[in-house]
Design a protein around this motif. Structure first.
Motif, mmCIF file in Angstrom:
data_model
loop_
_atom_site.group_PDB
_atom_site.id
_atom_site.type_symbol
_atom_site.label_atom_id
_atom_site.label_comp_id
_atom_site.label_asym_id
_atom_site.label_seq_id
_atom_site.Cartn_x
_atom_site.Cartn_y
_atom_site.Cartn_z
ATOM 1 N N GLY A 343 14.435 -3.836 113.183
ATOM 2 C CA GLY A 343 14.972 -3.871 114.311
ATOM 3 C C GLY A 343 14.427 -5.143 115.367
ATOM 4 N N THR A 344 15.593 -5.400 116.250
ATOM 5 C CA THR A 344 15.335 -6.595 117.117
ATOM 6 C C THR A 344 15.511 -6.273 118.681
ATOM 7 O OG1 THR A 344 17.275 -7.554 116.927
ATOM 8 C CG2 THR A 344 16.117 -8.239 115.348
ATOM 9 N N HIS A 351 24.972 -11.319 116.563
ATOM 10 C CA HIS A 351 25.638 -11.938 115.625
ATOM 11 C C HIS A 351 24.617 -13.111 115.104
ATOM 12 C CE1 HIS A 351 29.422 -10.500 117.127
ATOM 13 N NE2 HIS A 351 28.879 -10.470 118.439
ATOM 14 N N GLU A 352 23.845 -13.803 115.884
ATOM 15 C CA GLU A 352 22.837 -14.630 115.498
ATOM 16 C C GLU A 352 21.568 -13.877 114.508
ATOM 17 O OE1 GLU A 352 22.835 -17.795 115.430
ATOM 18 O OE2 GLU A 352 24.794 -17.862 116.643
ATOM 19 N N VAL A 353 21.252 -12.817 114.882
ATOM 20 C CA VAL A 353 20.360 -11.940 114.106
ATOM 21 C C VAL A 353 20.884 -11.858 112.870
ATOM 22 C CG1 VAL A 353 19.177 -9.684 114.003
ATOM 23 C CG2 VAL A 353 19.380 -10.944 115.971
ATOM 24 N N ARG A 354 22.383 -11.504 112.602
ATOM 25 C CA ARG A 354 22.841 -11.071 111.067
ATOM 26 C C ARG A 354 22.760 -12.275 110.480
ATOM 27 N NH1 ARG A 354 28.550 -8.668 112.254
ATOM 28 N NH2 ARG A 354 28.297 -8.617 109.881
ATOM 29 N N LYS A 355 23.133 -13.540 110.891
ATOM 30 C CA LYS A 355 23.235 -14.720 110.245
ATOM 31 C C LYS A 355 21.948 -14.959 109.711
ATOM 32 C CE LYS A 355 27.434 -16.602 112.676
ATOM 33 N NZ LYS A 355 27.865 -17.521 113.675
ATOM 34 N N ILE A 356 20.919 -14.970 110.572
ATOM 35 C CA ILE A 356 19.600 -15.585 109.992
ATOM 36 C C ILE A 356 18.991 -14.530 109.121
ATOM 37 C CG2 ILE A 356 17.337 -15.599 111.056
ATOM 38 C CD1 ILE A 356 18.416 -16.488 113.939
ATOM 39 N N ALA A 357 19.217 -13.178 109.079
ATOM 40 C CA ALA A 357 18.839 -12.356 108.255
ATOM 41 C C ALA A 357 19.556 -12.543 106.825
ATOM 42 C CB ALA A 357 19.140 -10.691 108.621
ATOM 43 N N VAL A 358 20.740 -12.752 106.926
ATOM 44 C CA VAL A 358 21.296 -12.958 105.595
ATOM 45 C C VAL A 358 20.868 -14.384 105.067
ATOM 46 C CG1 VAL A 358 23.539 -13.593 104.379
ATOM 47 C CG2 VAL A 358 23.501 -11.768 106.046
ATOM 48 N N ASN A 372 27.770 -10.678 94.455
ATOM 49 C CA ASN A 372 27.631 -10.066 95.857
ATOM 50 C C ASN A 372 26.579 -10.812 96.475
ATOM 51 O OD1 ASN A 372 29.585 -8.022 95.081
ATOM 52 N ND2 ASN A 372 27.739 -6.941 93.778
ATOM 53 N N ARG A 373 26.856 -11.287 97.590
ATOM 54 C CA ARG A 373 26.081 -11.851 98.635
ATOM 55 C C ARG A 373 25.308 -10.787 99.602
ATOM 56 N NH1 ARG A 373 28.211 -16.319 102.295
ATOM 57 N NH2 ARG A 373 26.080 -16.123 102.740
ATOM 58 N N PRO A 374 24.014 -11.234 99.917
ATOM 59 C CA PRO A 374 23.682 -10.314 100.890
ATOM 60 C C PRO A 374 24.264 -10.069 102.014
ATOM 61 C CG PRO A 374 21.973 -11.821 100.140
ATOM 62 C CD PRO A 374 23.214 -12.264 99.605
ATOM 63 N N VAL A 375 24.373 -8.818 102.699
ATOM 64 C CA VAL A 375 25.181 -8.427 104.008
ATOM 65 C C VAL A 375 23.956 -7.654 105.187
ATOM 66 C CG1 VAL A 375 27.333 -8.317 102.892
ATOM 67 C CG2 VAL A 375 25.695 -6.272 102.915
ATOM 68 N N CYS A 376 24.305 -7.989 106.255
ATOM 69 C CA CYS A 376 23.570 -7.309 107.253
ATOM 70 C C CYS A 376 24.319 -6.759 108.239
ATOM 71 C CB CYS A 376 22.580 -8.451 107.957
ATOM 72 S SG CYS A 376 21.596 -7.651 109.162
ATOM 73 N N HIS A 377 24.170 -5.224 108.502
ATOM 74 C CA HIS A 377 25.095 -4.512 109.407
ATOM 75 C C HIS A 377 24.078 -4.165 110.710
ATOM 76 C CE1 HIS A 377 28.359 -4.812 106.805
ATOM 77 N NE2 HIS A 377 27.561 -4.471 105.836
ATOM 78 N N MET A 378 24.639 -3.798 111.754
ATOM 79 C CA MET A 378 23.966 -3.352 112.835
ATOM 80 C C MET A 378 24.357 -1.816 112.910
ATOM 81 S SD MET A 378 24.282 -4.234 116.981
ATOM 82 C CE MET A 378 25.850 -3.779 117.141
ATOM 83 N N ASP A 383 15.837 3.604 120.759
ATOM 84 C CA ASP A 383 15.208 3.606 122.077
ATOM 85 C C ASP A 383 14.416 2.280 122.682
ATOM 86 O OD1 ASP A 383 15.682 6.072 122.114
ATOM 87 O OD2 ASP A 383 13.904 6.990 121.254
ATOM 88 N N SER A 384 13.870 1.617 121.506
ATOM 89 C CA SER A 384 13.327 0.266 121.906
ATOM 90 C C SER A 384 14.024 -0.994 121.209
ATOM 91 C CB SER A 384 11.848 0.418 121.594
ATOM 92 O OG SER A 384 11.137 1.545 122.111
ATOM 93 N N SER A 385 15.050 -0.894 120.312
ATOM 94 C CA SER A 385 15.411 -2.030 119.421
ATOM 95 C C SER A 385 16.851 -1.848 119.161
ATOM 96 C CB SER A 385 14.523 -2.227 118.359
ATOM 97 O OG SER A 385 14.793 -1.069 117.527
ATOM 98 N N VAL A 386 17.347 -2.740 118.731
ATOM 99 C CA VAL A 386 18.799 -2.606 118.095
ATOM 100 C C VAL A 386 18.474 -2.777 116.797
ATOM 101 C CG1 VAL A 386 20.932 -3.935 117.653
ATOM 102 C CG2 VAL A 386 19.867 -4.134 119.751
ATOM 103 N N ASP A 387 19.124 -1.503 115.859
ATOM 104 C CA ASP A 387 18.655 -1.363 114.519
ATOM 105 C C ASP A 387 19.561 -1.908 113.417
ATOM 106 O OD1 ASP A 387 16.612 0.285 115.419
ATOM 107 O OD2 ASP A 387 17.992 2.006 115.448
ATOM 108 N N TYR A 388 19.299 -2.704 112.370
ATOM 109 C CA TYR A 388 19.955 -3.137 111.287
ATOM 110 C C TYR A 388 19.503 -2.548 109.988
ATOM 111 C CZ TYR A 388 20.780 -6.494 115.211
ATOM 112 O OH TYR A 388 21.190 -7.228 116.378
#
Length: 450
Positions: A343-344, A351-358, A372-378, A383-388
């Motif tokens: 979470g962030t 959008h930037e978090v997903r690119k950085i994570a991949v 298959n490339r890595p993928v990141c989804h929200m 309560d305290s973070s945006v979960d991915y």
């Protein structure tokens, strides 16, 4: 056969052997060509040993100088060196026999011809029986063939067979002669030797067959062994004269009793056959069973050997693999997908978090970028973070799962720190409302009255 008749037969046999021994002794000690042939044979034996003493060191030096020769040639040289005396005697006696056949009467070289024939047969038997790897079987086969060849060369097979057939052993209603027992023993030994060679050859051929899966290779090798050795056992029993009908009834009754006592063993055996047939598990597969995670090292008749990352080897009964839920990470292929969650802060651009994570996941060596490339989804707003969720693939589950997850987490930490992305943690804020009274007292002190 009655005990008295057996005793009489043994006494007659001993008397005949004594008479034959005396007859051959008088023939050999009586002056004449028989005695001369005996002296010639003894002289050839001494000459053969002298030639061996001269040739053996030279042959050994010559063999040591051979470089790059295959092992079977070197082993053959060793066997030749061990039998040099017999080889020289065979050549010398054969040459003397041929010469004496031409220059004198055939009867004057009869014993020399017999000695040359025996030496040649013994030599052939010594080389042929080396194909039998088992030392006990090789010794029994060698001595049995030597004795038979000697009796055959002396034209004594019929007399010895008649004597052995006269000595019987009674087992209930079944009467077995010593000749029958010896024939059965020789037959079983020969068939065991042939069976070992056949199973070894068939096992090597099946192991090299790339068209069969590893589990089918194991099943085929074990099936060949069971069939061949089963045939050897049945033929040996039949050679002894036992009736297999009665044996089948007895074995059926015993089998029922044993079956109740060995239910688990039989269940594991049957489960092992099912595993080999349905190809659900094979050597090299990576599986998870309960808390055990590792790869299949070997498939046994009763258990499966699973080796874990920490070097422990678990022997899991085949029944557990049939009745329990097993995760086979490499059943159809070796591609495995792994998920990690993080979470962030709400202030970071998703959008930037997903690119950085991949990009961070792709920087790890074991993570695949194709097919298959890595993928990141929200996945939600916490309560305290945006979960991915970050999903990536690997093709070497035998290399471990926990370590690759840890490497990806470290790559995320470094990438987020470099790009200013923060990991939030729960925080609580306490506010004092207007009009409230804040009281302070020592810990453990009773509240004031009033």
């Amino acid at each position: 056969m009655e005990p008295q008749s057996s005793f009489t037969s043994l006494a007659e046999t001993a008397e005949w052997l004594w008479a034959e021994g005396l007859r051959w002794f008088y023939l050999l000690v009586t002056p004449g060509w028989r005695q001369y042939q005996l002296f010639i044979i003894l002289g050839l034996i001494v000459l053969a040993w002298l030639l061996r003493a001269l040739a053996a060191p030279r042959l050994q030096e010559w063999a040591r100088a051979r470089e790059g020769w295959p092992k079977w040639r070197l082993r053959l040289l060793v066997q030749v060196r061990k039998r040099l005396a017999l080889i020289f005697f065979t050549l010398l006696s054969g040459a003397v026999y041929v010469v004496m056949q031409q220059v004198t009467w055939p009867s004057r070289s009869y014993l020399i011809g017999v000695a040359a024939t025996l030496a040649m047969v013994w030599l052939i038997i010594g080389f042929v029986t080396r194909a039998v790897r088992n030392r006990l079987l090789r010794q029994i086969l060698t001595w049995g063939l030597w004795i038979y060849a000697t009796l055959f060369a002396l034209n004594a097979t019929d007399d010895v067979a008649r004597i052995l057939d006269g000595v019987t052993l009674g087992i209930g209603d079944l009467s077995l002669s010593l000749l029958t027992l010896l024939k059965a023993l020789v037959l079983i030994v020969v068939m065991m030797a042939v069976a070992r060679l056949a199973t070894r050859s068939a096992g090597s051929a099946l192991t090299r067959n790339e068209d069969l899966s590893p589990s089918m290779r194991v099943l085929a090798v074990k099936s060949v062994q069971v069939v061949i050795y089963g045939i050897v056992g049945i033929v040996g029993i039949r050679a002894l004269g036992f009736d297999l009908t009665g044996l089948a009834l007895l074995s059926g009754a015993i089998g029922v009793g044993i079956g109740f006592g060995l239910q688990k063993v039989i269940s594991n055996l049957v489960s092992g056959i099912i595993i080999l047939l349905d190809k659900s598990i094979k050597p090299g597969d990576v599986i998870s069973l309960g808390d055990t995670f590792g790869w299949i090292d070997s498939l046994g008749a009763r258990y499966v050997s699973v080796v874990t990352r920490d070097g422990k080897e678990y022997l899991i009964p085949n029944e557990d693999l049939i009745t329990s839920q097993v995760v086979n990470w490499s059943h159809t292929n070796k591609f495995v997908r792994l998920d990690i969650f993080f979470g962030t802060s709400y202030g970071d651009n998703p959008h930037e978090v997903r690119k950085i994570a991949v990009a961070a996941a792709e920087s790890v060596d074991r993570v695949l970028t194709h097919p298959n490339r890595p993928v990141c989804h929200m996945t939600g707003f916490g309560d305290s973070s945006v979960d991915y969720i970050l999903r990536f693939w690997i093709s070497d589950p035998t290399g471990g799962l926990t370590n690759i997850r840890g490497q990806v987490y470290l790559a995320l930490w470094d990438a987020f720190a470099e790009n200013g992305v923060t990991f939030p943690f729960p925080q609580r804020e306490v506010r004092v409302l207007e009009g409230s009274v804040l009281e302070t007292r020592r810990p453990g002190a009773p509240p004031e009255e009033g």
